[in-house]
Design an enzyme around this catalytic site. Structure first.
Site, PDB file in Angstrom:
ATOM      1  N   SER A  97       0.806  -1.179  -0.084  1.00 46.95           N
ATOM      2  CA  SER A  97       0.147   0.002   0.080  1.00 46.95           C
ATOM      3  C   SER A  97       0.996   1.278   0.080  1.00 46.95           C
ATOM      4  CB  SER A  97      -0.824  -0.048   1.173  1.00 46.95           C
ATOM      5  OG  SER A  97      -2.003   0.864   1.257  1.00 46.95           O
ATOM      6  N   ASP A 147     -10.423  -3.904  -4.866  1.00 46.81           N
ATOM      7  CA  ASP A 147      -9.801  -3.005  -3.708  1.00 46.81           C
ATOM      8  C   ASP A 147     -10.235  -1.321  -3.959  1.00 46.81           C
ATOM      9  OD1 ASP A 147      -7.815  -1.370  -2.194  1.00 46.81           O
ATOM     10  OD2 ASP A 147      -6.076  -2.302  -3.260  1.00 46.81           O
ATOM     11  N   HIS A 178      -8.167  -4.651  -0.486  1.00 44.63           N
ATOM     12  CA  HIS A 178      -6.925  -4.238  -0.118  1.00 44.63           C
ATOM     13  C   HIS A 178      -6.000  -5.109   0.733  1.00 44.63           C
ATOM     14  CE1 HIS A 178      -4.358  -0.717  -0.106  1.00 44.63           C
ATOM     15  NE2 HIS A 178      -4.300  -0.560   1.113  1.00 44.63           N
TER      16      HIS A 178
HETATM   17  C1  MLT Z   1      -1.686   5.707  -0.012  1.00 47.35           C
HETATM   18  O1  MLT Z   1      -0.387   5.622  -0.123  1.00 47.35           O
HETATM   19  O2  MLT Z   1      -2.067   6.461   0.479  1.00 47.35           O
HETATM   20  C2  MLT Z   1      -2.066   4.203  -0.229  1.00 47.35           C
HETATM   21  O3  MLT Z   1      -2.427   4.285  -1.524  1.00 47.35           O
HETATM   22  C3  MLT Z   1      -3.321   3.983   0.657  1.00 47.35           C
HETATM   23  C4  MLT Z   1      -2.776   3.699   2.004  1.00 47.35           C
HETATM   24  O4  MLT Z   1      -1.755   3.595   2.368  1.00 47.35           O
HETATM   25  O5  MLT Z   1      -3.635   3.726   2.903  1.00 47.35           O
END
Ligand code: MLT
Length: 202
Positions: A97, A147, A178
């Site tokens: 993420s 996601d 996710h």
């Molecule tokens: C981010 O970098 O914000 C991601 O895409 C989502 C997350 O980490 O919550």
């Protein structure tokens, strides 16, 4: 920068956690993906309501680009510093993420720091003004079809940018969202083995 380091064999896995995580989160994942490998795991230095991240965002999926560029430089400096202290050898990023997004940014803005990357649930961190030459760099991108945090179009766009830049991209569309499943880890483990040889300590 707070970080965890576990000595081991090269390539070293650079573990980059998701929002709200820390340097301990992905250590078990690193051990599963490549037993015996050195693990370097920094903690993101931005706090969003107390949750560590690797760069600021203005809203979900809307990134503070100036901050992202600066933090990508900080991460590159951290890797350089650690490489001068320990024999890390090649470095492969394993990010989830937010951590996967800064790993993608590192490849796009500072090519040469990574020898490969496993990106779990990444999207386009930024559109680079000039495409880097990634020259066959092995990258595995695992996208969740449902996601809600990572729009599949953005993950697809990241795949296109990396491919256009010359990366040797493997794109895996996974059922689910996710969150990660055991299958994600098994795919990553096999991909690492296929691209970087047998794990030193099976
Ligand atoms: C981010 O970098 O914000 C991601 O895409 C989502 C997350 O980490 O919550």
């Amino acid at each position: 920068m707070n970080f965890a380091f576990a000595p081991g064999t090269s390539p070293t896995l650079l573990l980059l956690h998701g929002t709200g995580g820390n340097e301990s989160d992905l250590l078990p994942v690193g051990r599963l993906l490549r037993p015996g490998a050195a693990l370097l795991s920094p903690r993101g230095e931005v706090l969003e309501n107390g949750m560590p991240r690797f760069f600021r965002r203005l809203a979900p999926g809307v990134f503070d680009e100036e901050d992202l560029i600066r933090r990508t430089g900080d991460l590159a400096a951290f890797i350089g510093e650690q490489s001068s202290l320990h024999p890390l050898g090649k470095i492969i990023a394993v990010g989830y993420s937010n951590g996967a997004n800064i790993a993608a940014s590192l490849m796009l803005l500072r090519p040469g720091f990574l020898s490969g990357a496993v990106l779990f649930r990444a999207m386009v961190p930024l559109e680079p003004p000039d495409l880097p030459d990634l020259d066959g760099l092995p990258v595995l991108l695992l996208v969740g079809r449902t996601d809600t945090m990572i729009p599949p179009e953005s993950a697809g766009r990241l795949a296109a940018i990396l491919t256009q830049a010359g990366a040797n991209l493997t794109l895996e569309w996974r059922e689910g969202g996710h969150e990660l499943s055991t299958d994600d880890f098994l795919i990553a483990r096999d991909w690492l083995r296929n691209n970087f040889g047998e794990s030193p300590a099976p």
